[in-house]
Write a protein that holds these residues in place. Structure first.
Motif, PDB file in Angstrom:
ATOM      1  N   SER A   1       0.844  -1.216   0.000  1.00  0.00           N
ATOM      2  CA  SER A   1       0.000   0.000   0.000  1.00  0.00           C
ATOM      3  C   SER A   1       0.871   1.255   0.000  1.00  0.00           C
ATOM      4  O   SER A   1       0.561   2.241  -0.672  1.00  0.00           O
ATOM      5  N   GLU A   2       1.975   1.209   0.776  1.00  0.00           N
ATOM      6  CA  GLU A   2       2.840   2.398   0.887  1.00  0.00           C
ATOM      7  C   GLU A   2       3.453   2.727  -0.479  1.00  0.00           C
ATOM      8  O   GLU A   2       3.506   3.892  -0.894  1.00  0.00           O
ATOM      9  N   ILE A   3       3.906   1.686  -1.173  1.00  0.00           N
ATOM     10  CA  ILE A   3       4.520   1.906  -2.489  1.00  0.00           C
ATOM     11  C   ILE A   3       3.483   2.487  -3.455  1.00  0.00           C
ATOM     12  O   ILE A   3       3.766   3.418  -4.216  1.00  0.00           O
ATOM     13  N   HIS A   4       2.261   1.973  -3.416  1.00  0.00           N
ATOM     14  CA  HIS A   4       1.243   2.490  -4.342  1.00  0.00           C
ATOM     15  C   HIS A   4       0.839   3.921  -4.013  1.00  0.00           C
ATOM     16  O   HIS A   4       0.596   4.718  -4.922  1.00  0.00           O
ATOM     17  N   ARG A   5       0.784   4.254  -2.712  1.00  0.00           N
ATOM     18  CA  ARG A   5       0.492   5.666  -2.378  1.00  0.00           C
ATOM     19  C   ARG A   5       1.604   6.552  -2.925  1.00  0.00           C
ATOM     20  O   ARG A   5       1.363   7.659  -3.412  1.00  0.00           O
ATOM     21  N   GLY A   6       2.838   6.030  -2.859  1.00  0.00           N
ATOM     22  CA  GLY A   6       3.983   6.774  -3.411  1.00  0.00           C
ATOM     23  C   GLY A   6       3.840   6.961  -4.920  1.00  0.00           C
ATOM     24  O   GLY A   6       4.127   8.043  -5.448  1.00  0.00           O
ATOM     25  N   ILE A   7       3.369   5.918  -5.618  1.00  0.00           N
ATOM     26  CA  ILE A   7       3.197   6.023  -7.079  1.00  0.00           C
ATOM     27  C   ILE A   7       2.149   7.094  -7.395  1.00  0.00           C
ATOM     28  O   ILE A   7       2.341   7.943  -8.273  1.00  0.00           O
ATOM     29  N   ILE A   8       1.042   7.078  -6.650  1.00  0.00           N
ATOM     30  CA  ILE A   8      -0.019   8.070  -6.904  1.00  0.00           C
ATOM     31  C   ILE A   8       0.536   9.479  -6.679  1.00  0.00           C
ATOM     32  O   ILE A   8       0.333  10.381  -7.499  1.00  0.00           O
ATOM     33  N   ALA A   9       1.281   9.644  -5.585  1.00  0.00           N
ATOM     34  CA  ALA A   9       1.849  10.966  -5.285  1.00  0.00           C
ATOM     35  C   ALA A   9       2.807  11.398  -6.391  1.00  0.00           C
ATOM     36  O   ALA A   9       2.776  12.552  -6.842  1.00  0.00           O
ATOM     37  N   THR A  10       3.637  10.470  -6.870  1.00  0.00           N
ATOM     38  CA  THR A  10       4.585  10.797  -7.941  1.00  0.00           C
ATOM     39  C   THR A  10       3.836  11.228  -9.196  1.00  0.00           C
ATOM     40  O   THR A  10       4.215  12.190  -9.875  1.00  0.00           O
ATOM     41  N   LEU A  11       2.752  10.506  -9.501  1.00  0.00           N
ATOM     42  CA  LEU A  11       1.987  10.854 -10.703  1.00  0.00           C
ATOM     43  C   LEU A  11       1.316  12.221 -10.572  1.00  0.00           C
ATOM     44  O   LEU A  11       0.946  12.842 -11.564  1.00  0.00           O
TER      45      LEU A  11
END
Ligand SMILES: Cc1cc2nc3c(=O)[nH]c(=O)nc-3n(C[C@H](O)[C@H](O)[C@H](O)COP(=O)(O)OP(=O)(O)OC[C@H]3O[C@@H](n4cnc5c(N)ncnc54)[C@H](O)[C@@H]3O)c2cc1C
Length: 384
Positions: free
Chosen positions: A371-381
């Motif tokens: 979940s942490e990695i995916h929240r990071g991906i959303i933030a990066t996008l």
């Protein structure tokens, strides 16, 4: 372009046929299988016969050739009808991380060699990326492949690999030219279980998804013929991004089906169980939990169907698959926790099977990117 994912009568009939098949054929002796971490081989064979293992693979390679949206509907129905979440997880791994990678990146010869057996379930597929020292930072991998004439020599260890040790074919990743960095220095390989120098070790015991095996692949001077390189040398990063995109998008369709199955069970129980002279569903503290389950379910469906529609249109669903991965995996854990609470002691008792649902659900917030990695991906996008 307007989104359209209204179901046709054929798709509705397909959904119902999958639910019926799964309820009748896949749920035998589940408590025992879970206790002994036993893979559901009979269920696997029945799924192969029913066509599940080739839903997303074109007919010319032995599959059913379903479009992405129909495949999502089938996976949702499978999750609804099949209470063996481990079996459903094994199937999804096999389909999205192995068969679809070969379909999308394999040569004609590779597709003809591997896909028919994968669709028939004679061959079990897996995906081996994670290493003891590289999990979320998957591309810090140490496994390397050195070209020597007609072979790559692989050395390294891949751990927490679903469908190992039962698997027959794995897609794995290794550094072929570290000087070129992540984007071009890593390659993907199709690995047959019998290659000299490959041992499949350590069957991990785990908290949930116990009917889905998990093992470790150890490569020690393993000779991999050059024609097993998937796509071109150096294309591992692109292949991984594509594979994981399909996996994140589709694997969680089954979890939407699981959410609906648990919701239906809770509604039934809350209407039947009486305390203080009334059914427990009449207590707002209970009924609001169920209303939340329904809200999560409907939003999860919208997200996953949007992804199916995007894929059907040949578009990327990078942001959408991260959003839905988090929402569905965390939503399912919430739904399972609330279902246990609503069932009181029965929720906690093995025979009522809800405690297993919770154990199975937790893994979803870890595999296919935490979940942490995916929240990071959303933030990066979002440019952060
Ligand atoms: C049931 C199951 C099946 C699996 N199947 C497979 C498989 O078939 N093939 C395969 O290759 N792997 C598989 N895995 C492994 C899985 O991909 C990894 O567990 C996952 O990528 C996380 O890696 P890790 O466990 O090493 O945790 P770590 O990467 O060590 O992370 C530990 C914690 O730190 C957090 N963290 C790490 N980096 C960051 C960051 N940059 N920002 C914020 N937080 C961070 C993580 O979110 C996590 O909470 C499976 C795992 C499970 C549980």
């Amino acid at each position: 372009m307007s989104m359209n994912f209204a179901w046709s009568p054929e798709q509705i009939a397909f959904y119902k046929s999958v639910v019926n098949f799964a309820q009748q054929e896949l749920n035998q002796d589940l408590i025992e299988k879970d206790k002994s971490s036993q893979f559901n081989q009979t269920g696997w064979d029945k799924c192969a016969e029913f066509g599940v293992l080739g839903w997303s693979i074109p007919q010319e390679y032995g599959g059913q050739g379903n479009d992405p949206l129909t495949t999502i509907l089938g996976l949702e129905a499978l999750g609804y009808g099949c209470r063996d979440n481990g079996l459903v997880f094994s199937i999804n791994n096999h389909l999205w991380s192995c068969a679809v990678s070969i379909l999308n990146f394999g040569t004609q010869a590779q597709k003809q060699k591997y896909l028919p057996a994968l669709c028939q379930g004679k061959s079990i597929g897996g995906h081996a990326l994670t290493e003891p020292n590289s999990g979320s930072a998957a591309f810090d991998m140490q496994t390397e492949a050195v070209l020597q004439e007609d072979y790559y020599i692989l050395n390294g260890t891949k751990t927490f690999i679903s469908n190992a040790p039962l698997g027959d074919v794995y897609i794995t990743f290794a550094r072929t030219n570290p000087d070129l960095g992540i984007q071009q220095g890593i390659s993907a390989f199709i690995i047959d279980k019998n290659l000299p120098g490959l041992t499949i070790e350590k069957e991990w015991s785990k908290s949930g998804l116990r009917t889905a095996p998990m093992g470790e692949l150890v490569f020690q001077d393993c000779k991999v013929p050059v024609d097993r390189c998937l796509g071109k040398e150096g294309k591992g990063y692109n292949i991984f991004q594509s594979t994981i995109g399909w996996e994140r998008s589709f694997l969680f369709a089954s979890n939407v089906g699981i959410m609906e199955r648990i919701l239906d069970q809770c509604v039934k129980y809350a209407r039947k169980r009486r305390q203080f002279g009334q059914h427990i569903g009449s207590f707002q503290a209970v009924s609001h939990k169920i209303a939340e389950m329904k809200m999560r379910l409907e939003l999860a469906k919208l997200m996953i169907y949007k992804i199916g529609w995007l894929k059907k249109e040949g578009k990327r669903a990078f942001l959408e698959s991260s959003i839905s991965k988090i929402f569905i995996s965390e939503g399912l854990v919430e739904t399972c926790r609330d279902a246990i609470q609503i069932h009181g002691a029965k929720g906690y008792i093995t025979d009522y099977e809800l405690e297993r649902e919770l154990r199975d659900s937790i893994a979803g917030t870890i595999y296919a990117g935490t979940s942490e990695i995916h929240r990071g991906i959303i933030a990066t996008l979002l440019g952060l």
